[in-house]
Design an enzyme around this catalytic site. Structure first.
Site, mmCIF file in Angstrom:
data_model
loop_
_atom_site.group_PDB
_atom_site.id
_atom_site.type_symbol
_atom_site.label_atom_id
_atom_site.label_comp_id
_atom_site.label_asym_id
_atom_site.label_seq_id
_atom_site.Cartn_x
_atom_site.Cartn_y
_atom_site.Cartn_z
ATOM 1 N N ASP A 18 0.839 -1.198 0.000
ATOM 2 C CA ASP A 18 0.000 0.000 0.000
ATOM 3 C C ASP A 18 0.882 1.260 0.000
ATOM 4 O O ASP A 18 1.769 1.381 -0.834
ATOM 5 C CB ASP A 18 -0.971 -0.080 1.190
ATOM 6 C CG ASP A 18 -2.040 1.000 1.205
ATOM 7 O OD1 ASP A 18 -3.023 0.864 0.449
ATOM 8 O OD2 ASP A 18 -1.884 1.973 1.953
ATOM 9 N N TYR A 66 -11.832 8.055 -2.889
ATOM 10 C CA TYR A 66 -11.353 8.212 -1.508
ATOM 11 C C TYR A 66 -10.164 9.165 -1.377
ATOM 12 O O TYR A 66 -10.092 9.941 -0.418
ATOM 13 C CB TYR A 66 -11.047 6.852 -0.881
ATOM 14 C CG TYR A 66 -9.754 6.191 -1.310
ATOM 15 C CD1 TYR A 66 -8.707 6.027 -0.410
ATOM 16 C CD2 TYR A 66 -9.578 5.717 -2.612
ATOM 17 C CE1 TYR A 66 -7.517 5.419 -0.786
ATOM 18 C CE2 TYR A 66 -8.400 5.107 -2.991
ATOM 19 C CZ TYR A 66 -7.364 4.965 -2.080
ATOM 20 O OH TYR A 66 -6.198 4.371 -2.472
ATOM 21 N N TYR A 110 -1.761 11.364 1.682
ATOM 22 C CA TYR A 110 -2.640 11.636 0.528
ATOM 23 C C TYR A 110 -2.672 13.126 0.219
ATOM 24 O O TYR A 110 -2.736 13.526 -0.945
ATOM 25 C CB TYR A 110 -4.057 11.140 0.823
ATOM 26 C CG TYR A 110 -4.168 9.650 1.022
ATOM 27 C CD1 TYR A 110 -4.324 8.787 -0.065
ATOM 28 C CD2 TYR A 110 -4.100 9.090 2.297
ATOM 29 C CE1 TYR A 110 -4.431 7.421 0.111
ATOM 30 C CE2 TYR A 110 -4.197 7.715 2.487
ATOM 31 C CZ TYR A 110 -4.360 6.890 1.390
ATOM 32 O OH TYR A 110 -4.451 5.527 1.560
ATOM 33 N N HIS A 157 -7.220 -6.700 -0.479
ATOM 34 C CA HIS A 157 -6.129 -5.727 -0.422
ATOM 35 C C HIS A 157 -5.087 -6.054 0.649
ATOM 36 O O HIS A 157 -3.893 -5.894 0.427
ATOM 37 C CB HIS A 157 -6.715 -4.329 -0.175
ATOM 38 C CG HIS A 157 -5.693 -3.241 -0.106
ATOM 39 N ND1 HIS A 157 -4.918 -2.887 -1.193
ATOM 40 C CD2 HIS A 157 -5.320 -2.415 0.912
ATOM 41 C CE1 HIS A 157 -4.114 -1.888 -0.848
ATOM 42 N NE2 HIS A 157 -4.334 -1.586 0.426
#
Length: 321
Positions: free
Chosen positions: A105, A154, A235, A300
């Protein structure tokens, strides 16, 4: 788990918590495990125990902003240069010249930057979930993602500071983590403005066999202590990373890489990713990429869901070097 040791080290101006297991192995026998969102060093518990038993020194930090590692308040403190700087400083503080990197990730995104910025420090990279993504010199990431997937995507939903944190507070860290860690819905994750996590008190989430109540409690306790803002700031720094990495446009990754992903993974099943991975684009950008493994009926959080298989694949890959 009691055999895993914990300590805090000073790196790149912050205090970083690391978990480690295994002897003072020489260069070439150290594995650096990098977690993603919303996780901690703890996601690697199975891998640390298995690989240390095979003679490797396993090191898993809580990345900047997570768990027991310091969390600077500024979004600009979460650029790829900061995070890679933390990892290089960590290696230096431990006296380790080169490592095998195992990452998932966001950890994988950071590992790709590590391979670009300091390839001489990485012996080989075992990558889970997130493939390399070449920089598009013509368009910033958030603008691109919003154009493709809309405001509900997201990563777009995470951009406004405090907004998603308020939603997490509303539902509670444990319920949100349970929903995120157990999700097996393929395709780009889109979160509505109202109830972004899709939680329904009348339809409680059942834990899968690979995630115990004790595991969930560990995550929830740490996130209740540290909050989610540190992880979310990765992010929020996506566009900053784009600006800072202009000099690496069209750079080829020359590190040996093994890529493993679940067929239901929300990253792999996002439009454009599977095509890039399967149709030669990935191999062009990463010429030392070994045969890709796509695991059937896996989501995931693959290193927890299929721990034993992942342990075997890691060993099979890194034992070549």
């Amino acid at each position: 788990m009691e055999s895993i040791q914990h300590k805090t080290v000073s790196v790149n101006g912050i205090q970083m918590h690391i978990a480690e297991k295994g002897g003072e192995a020489g260069d070439g026998q150290v594995i650096l495990f990098l977690h993603g969102f919303p996780e901690l060093w703890y996601t690697w518990r199975h891998q640390m125990l298995a690989l240390s038993s095979l003679g490797y020194r396993a090191i898993a930090p809580d990345l900047r902003g997570y768990g027991d590692t310091e969390a600077p308040s500024s979004i600009t403190s979460y650029s790829s240069l900061h995070i890679v700087g933390d990892l290089v400083a960590l290696m230096d503080s431990l006296g380790v010249e080169k490592v095998f990197v195992v990452a998932h990730d966001w950890g994988a995104i950071i590992a790709w930057y590590l391979c670009l910025f300091r390839p001489e420090r990485v012996k080989a990279f075992f990558c889970l979930s997130v493939p390399f993504r070449p920089r598009n010199p013509n368009r910033k990431p958030i603008e691109t993602l919003r154009a493709f997937f809309g405001d509900d995507y997201y990563m777009c939903r995470f951009q406004e500071p405090g907004k998603i944190e308020a939603e997490i507070d509303r539902w509670g860290a444990k319920e949100v983590l349970k929903k995120m860690l157990t999700s097996r819905k393929p395709g780009p994750p889109c979160w509505a403005k109202e109830n972004p996590f899709g939680l329904n008190p009348e339809l409680p989430v059942t834990l899968p066999s690979w995630l115990s109540e004790e595991d969930l409690d560990y995550y929830a306790t740490k996130f209740n202590q540290s909050g989610f803002t540190g992880g979310l700031n990765y992010y929020r720094a996506l566009d900053l990373n784009w600006e800072l990495t202009a000099a690496w446009t069209e750079t080829v990754v020359k590190t040996p890489v093994k890529y493993v992903v679940g067929e239901l993974d929300s990253v792999y099943t996002t439009p454009g990713i599977k095509e890039y991975v399967d149709n030669g684009g990935f191999k062009k950008d990463v010429p030392l990429l070994e045969e890709i493994v796509v695991m059937e009926d896996v989501g995931h959080f693959i290193n927890q869901e299929r721990a034993e298989q992942i342990n075997n694949l890691i060993y099979e890959f890194i034992s070549q070097f």
